[in-house]
Design a protein around this motif. Structure first.
Motif: not given
Length: 256
Positions: A98, A138-144
């Motif tokens: 990170s 780190d981002t939401h897995p639906t739109y990385e």
């Protein structure tokens, strides 16, 4: 460069940036958080365009003072440490970290670089391995995938947080034979890796069709070893001797 910049030795490196709006936005957010060194690797747009100026606002001077180079190794000349960014998982046998964990490492030594890839593809594996450590936001897995300027903004913010931490009293220096060891710069390492590849091809350890993948492993090994300038000089001396021996083999074939 402003004399009071908190990060005088850290460069933001953009590889083949394609959008002048992004370049302008990046210059602005760099100035927001006290960074001043911008390096553009083979830009695919005009970084001095009106669009870039419009987005940079009062940070256009960072674009005017930016450095443009042809290749990523050119951008890393003189740097001792570099971190590369990625939006996806990689099979590079090096963990993704990170920003808050990895970025403080860039502020512990001299010249360093934080590398971002092109908007449409990110950094490829060979470009990633120009750096010693990798970070993923780190981002939401639906739109990385983040916009380039947004990714730079998050990292600049994290760097500013590191710079604002209370300075701890440094430990007493340890006097040892290692006291004068100087970490190898990334261009010194790059020269060593190219030298190593040429010798391994010459002696038949590598073959042209497998050399790129094998050399990626040697780069990872070298990065983990944290080689010093002295280490690189010694290793290249060994390579020169191997080169000499293979070139002159057979001349003294009658010797005992």
């Amino acid at each position: 460069m402003s004399p009071d910049t908190p990060f005088p030795n850290l460069s933001i490196v953009l590889v083949e940036p394609a959008g002048p709006l992004n370049i302008g936005s990046i210059a602005r957010v760099m100035k927001n958080f006290g960074l001043s060194q911008l390096v553009l690797v083979n830009p695919q747009c005009d970084p001095f365009s009106d669009d870039a100026r419009q987005m940079a606002v009062h940070a256009y001077d960072l674009i005017e003072s930016s450095k443009t180079v042809a290749t990523l190794p050119d951008a890393l000349v003189g740097c001792q440490r570099a971190i590369a960014t990625t939006a996806r998982r990689r099979d590079l046998q090096t963990p993704l970290e990170s920003p808050e964990v990895a970025l403080p490492w860039l502020l512990e030594t001299g010249a360093t670089a934080l590398i971002f890839g092109p908007e449409d593809r990110g950094l490829n594996n060979d470009e990633m391995l120009q750096a010693q450590r990798f970070i993923k936001i780190d981002t939401h897995p639906t739109y990385e995938s983040l916009n380039l300027a947004q990714a730079v903004a998050i990292c600049c913010y994290e760097l500013s947080r590191v710079g604002q931490r209370p300075q701890q009293t440094p430990p007493e220096p340890i006097v040892s034979e290692q006291a004068n060891v100087v970490a190898a710069t990334l261009d010194e390492l790059d020269g060593y890796y190219h030298h190593l590849e040429s010798i391994l091809l010459k002696i038949g350890y590598l073959y042209p069709h497998t050399a790129p993948s094998r050399m990626r492993k040697f780069r990872q090994l070298g990065h983990r070893a944290a080689l010093s300038t002295q280490d690189v000089a010694m290793l290249r001396g060994i390579l020169r001797q191997i080169d000499w021996a293979t070139t002159h083999q057979g001349i003294d074939s009658n010797a005992p």
